[in-house]
Design a protein around this motif. Structure first.
Motif, PDB file in Angstrom:
ATOM      1  N   LEU A  88       0.845  -1.195   0.000  1.00 12.17           N
ATOM      2  CA  LEU A  88       0.000   0.000   0.000  1.00 12.17           C
ATOM      3  C   LEU A  88       0.882   1.247   0.000  1.00 12.17           C
ATOM      4  O   LEU A  88       1.659   1.466   0.928  1.00 12.17           O
ATOM      5  CB  LEU A  88      -0.919   0.017   1.227  1.00 12.17           C
ATOM      6  CG  LEU A  88      -1.736   1.294   1.428  1.00 12.17           C
ATOM      7  CD1 LEU A  88      -2.660   1.551   0.245  1.00 12.17           C
ATOM      8  CD2 LEU A  88      -2.530   1.230   2.730  1.00 12.17           C
ATOM      9  N   TYR A  89       0.740   2.045  -1.047  1.00  9.95           N
ATOM     10  CA  TYR A  89       1.475   3.302  -1.161  1.00  9.95           C
ATOM     11  C   TYR A  89       0.484   4.458  -1.086  1.00  9.95           C
ATOM     12  O   TYR A  89      -0.572   4.436  -1.729  1.00  9.95           O
ATOM     13  CB  TYR A  89       2.250   3.360  -2.476  1.00  9.95           C
ATOM     14  CG  TYR A  89       3.399   2.381  -2.523  1.00  9.95           C
ATOM     15  CD1 TYR A  89       4.683   2.758  -2.134  1.00  9.95           C
ATOM     16  CD2 TYR A  89       3.196   1.067  -2.932  1.00  9.95           C
ATOM     17  CE1 TYR A  89       5.737   1.849  -2.161  1.00  9.95           C
ATOM     18  CE2 TYR A  89       4.240   0.146  -2.955  1.00  9.95           C
ATOM     19  CZ  TYR A  89       5.507   0.554  -2.566  1.00  9.95           C
ATOM     20  OH  TYR A  89       6.543  -0.354  -2.598  1.00  9.95           O
ATOM     21  N   ILE A  90       0.837   5.453  -0.292  1.00  7.13           N
ATOM     22  CA  ILE A  90      -0.024   6.622  -0.103  1.00  7.13           C
ATOM     23  C   ILE A  90       0.606   7.818  -0.796  1.00  7.13           C
ATOM     24  O   ILE A  90       1.745   8.189  -0.497  1.00  7.13           O
ATOM     25  CB  ILE A  90      -0.235   6.904   1.396  1.00  7.13           C
ATOM     26  CG1 ILE A  90      -0.974   5.723   2.044  1.00  7.13           C
ATOM     27  CG2 ILE A  90      -1.021   8.203   1.588  1.00  7.13           C
ATOM     28  CD1 ILE A  90      -1.122   5.840   3.545  1.00  7.13           C
ATOM     29  N   SER A  91      -0.129   8.381  -1.742  1.00  2.26           N
ATOM     30  CA  SER A  91       0.302   9.625  -2.387  1.00  2.26           C
ATOM     31  C   SER A  91      -0.424  10.755  -1.680  1.00  2.26           C
ATOM     32  O   SER A  91      -1.652  10.853  -1.720  1.00  2.26           O
ATOM     33  CB  SER A  91      -0.009   9.603  -3.883  1.00  2.26           C
ATOM     34  OG  SER A  91       0.838   8.688  -4.526  1.00  2.26           O
ATOM     35  N   PHE A  92       0.375  11.596  -1.073  1.00  4.52           N
ATOM     36  CA  PHE A  92      -0.076  12.465   0.001  1.00  4.52           C
ATOM     37  C   PHE A  92       0.071  13.925  -0.432  1.00  4.52           C
ATOM     38  O   PHE A  92       1.172  14.396  -0.662  1.00  4.52           O
ATOM     39  CB  PHE A  92       0.818  12.141   1.194  1.00  4.52           C
ATOM     40  CG  PHE A  92       0.481  12.801   2.472  1.00  4.52           C
ATOM     41  CD1 PHE A  92      -0.182  12.111   3.461  1.00  4.52           C
ATOM     42  CD2 PHE A  92       0.872  14.107   2.712  1.00  4.52           C
ATOM     43  CE1 PHE A  92      -0.457  12.713   4.678  1.00  4.52           C
ATOM     44  CE2 PHE A  92       0.597  14.724   3.915  1.00  4.52           C
ATOM     45  CZ  PHE A  92      -0.075  14.023   4.904  1.00  4.52           C
TER      46      PHE A  92
END
Length: 395
Positions: A88-92
Motif C-alpha cells: 500500500l502506497y499513499i500519495s499524500f
C-alpha cells in the motif's frame, strides 16, 4: 508561441498547436476533451526544490511560479499492516512537514492551480474566473495572490468556511457567491454568465489540460517512487477530473516504457447520498440523468465531503470518466458520511495525521473494494489522499 507540447482531440486524434488558452479543438464542432502531447516521451524528474515543476516535462507550463510543493508518496506501514496490504502506497497532498509535504492549503488542488496558472503567459490579459465548491478556490486564491494573477472566484455561500488562508489575500483576487441553498453547479452557472463579458475568461475546469496534468502529478509521484505504475488506484470523486488525470498519466507512463505496460484499475468513490456517476455507471449509461434536479441539489447538500458535489461532472464527454473507467476495467464505490468519518479517524490513528472528508471517502472506498474481493491484496495499491493536515496546520 513555442511550447513543449501540442494538443490532441480525444475523439478524432487531431493534433494542433496551443495558440493560447485553448479548451477545445477549434476545428471540431462536437464535444470532446483535448489532451497535451509532450515532446519528451521519457520523463526526467527535476529536483525537489522545483516543487510541482519537478514534473515540468509533462506539464503544459510556460513559466514556474513560486511556493509550489509536490505530492509526496510513501509506503504505508501501520495502516497497511492493519489492513493486511503489503504494497500500500499513499500519495499524500497536503501539509505534513515531517515527510516533506508542504501544501499550505492542505489540498491537492494546489497541483491544479500551480499548473493552470503557469500555463498563462506573463501579461496575459483579462481576469480568470474559477468556480469552486471550496478547496479549488482556496488553492487558486493562494497561487494567484502570491503571483499577482487577476482572479475572480465564484463559490456557494454555504461553502465559505473552506476559504481560510495563512496569509491575507491580495486585492488582485475577488470573490462572489451564489446564495444559501445553492451548490457547485449553481456556481458554475454563474461563472459562465460572468465569462460572457470580454473582461473575463474561464479557467476551464476539466477541459483545461493544465488542470488535469497538474492532478496527474500524483500518479507521477507514485510511479517514480515505486519504480512502476501501481496496479490499483483509489480516489474520491466529485467531478472525476482527478481520476481522468490519473488515467492519462498512466498512458504516458506506458509510452515511456520504464514503469511497466499495465493499466491501473481505477476505483474512485462517491459520497452517498449524492452519487450521480455511480448511479449512471452501474446502469451502464454514458449519460447522467437526474430524475429530480431538486432532489439532486438536496442530496449534494447532505454529503459530508462538500467538495464532491458536482452535478455536471465530465463523466459523459468523450475522454471523460466513463471512458477512463471503461478502458481501465474500473468501477465506482459509494461511501456514507458515517463510513468516511470512521475512515478519517482510522487514518489519523494509524498514520498520525488528520485528513479531509474527501480523503476519508477514498480510504473507505478502498476498504470496501478490498472487502468485496475486487482487489488483489498482494498488488501494488495507490491511495490518493487529496487533503491532509488542516487541523495540524491550524493548530
Amino acid at each position: 508561441m513555442k511550447t513543449n507540447y501540442k494538443l490532441q482531440n480525444f475523439t478524432n486524434g487531431n493534433i494542433f498547436e496551443d495558440t493560447g488558452w485553448l479548451l477545445n479543438d477549434p476545428e471540431y464542432n462536437g464535444s470532446s476533451l483535448i489532451r497535451a502531447v509532450y515532446e519528451k516521451k521519457s520523463l526526467e524528474v527535476g529536483d525537489d526544490s522545483l516543487g510541482i515543476y519537478k514534473f515540468a516535462d509533462w506539464l503544459p507550463v510556460n513559466r514556474y511560479l513560486k511556493n509550489s510543493s509536490p505530492t509526496v508518496t510513501y509506503k504505508s506501514k501501520k495502516l497497511a499492516a492493519l489492513l493486511n496490504l503489503p504494497n500500500l502506497y499513499i500519495s499524500f497532498s497536503g501539509y505534513w512537514p515531517e515527510i516533506g509535504a508542504g501544501m499550505s492549503t492542505c489540498s491537492f488542488k494546489e497541483t491544479e492551480a500551480y499548473s493552470v496558472c503557469a500555463r498563462m503567459f506573463p501579461g496575459q490579459e483579462g481576469v480568470m474566473v474559477v468556480a469552486s465548491a471550496g478547496n479549488t478556490a482556496r488553492a487558486f486564491a493562494k497561487v494567484c495572490s502570491e503571483n499577482n494573477i487577476p482572479l475572480l472566484l465564484v463559490v456557494p455561500e454555504d461553502n465559505l468556511d473552506a476559504l481560510w488562508f495563512r496569509e491575507i489575500i491580495n486585492d488582485n483576487v475577488k470573490l462572489v457567491c451564489t446564495p444559501k441553498g445553492s451548490d457547485y453547479f449553481d456556481a458554475i452557472d454563474l461563472s459562465n454568465k460572468i465569462c460572457s463579458s470580454p473582461m473575463f475568461f474561464e479557467e476551464g475546469g476539466a477541459r483545461n489540460v493544465a488542470r488535469r496534468d497538474g492532478m496527474g502529478t500524483t500518479v507521477l509521484s507514485a510511479a517514480t517512487f515505486i519504480g512502476k505504475t501501481p496496479d490499483y488506484y483509489f480516489q474520491a470523486i466529485g467531478s472525476g477530473t482527478g481520476t481522468i488525470a490519473a488515467w492519462e498519466a498512466n498512458l504516458r507512463l506506458i509510452e515511456d516504457g520504464r514503469f511497466g505496460s499495465g493499466k491501473m484499475v481505477l476505483l474512485p468513490s462517491q459520497n452517498s447520498p449524492f452519487t450521480p456517476m455511480y448511479d449512471s455507471w452501474k446502469a451502464g449509461r454514458r449519460e447522467i440523468i437526474f430524475k429530480d434536479e431538486n432532489e439532486a441539489r438536496e442530496n449534494a447538500l447532505k454529503i459530508e465531503a462538500k467538495v464532491l458535489s458536482n452535478r455536471r461532472p465530465p463523466y459523459s464527454v468523450p475522454g471523460g470518466l466513463f471512458d477512463a473507467l471503461s478502458d481501465s476495467s474500473g468501477d465506482i464505490e459509494t461511501v456514507t458520511n458515517s463510513e468516511l468519518k470512521a475512515a478519517c479517524r482510522l487514518f489519523e490513528i494509524e498514520e498520525g495525521i488528520d485528513i479531509h472528508p474527501a480523503a476519508g471517502v477514498a480510504l473507505a472506498g478502498m476498504i470496501k473494494s478490498i472487502e468485496s474481493g475486487k482487489v488483489d491484496k498482494e498488488s501494488i495499491l495507490m491511495l490518493n489522499i487529496t487533503g491532509v493536515g488542516e487541523l495540524r496546520l491550524k493548530s
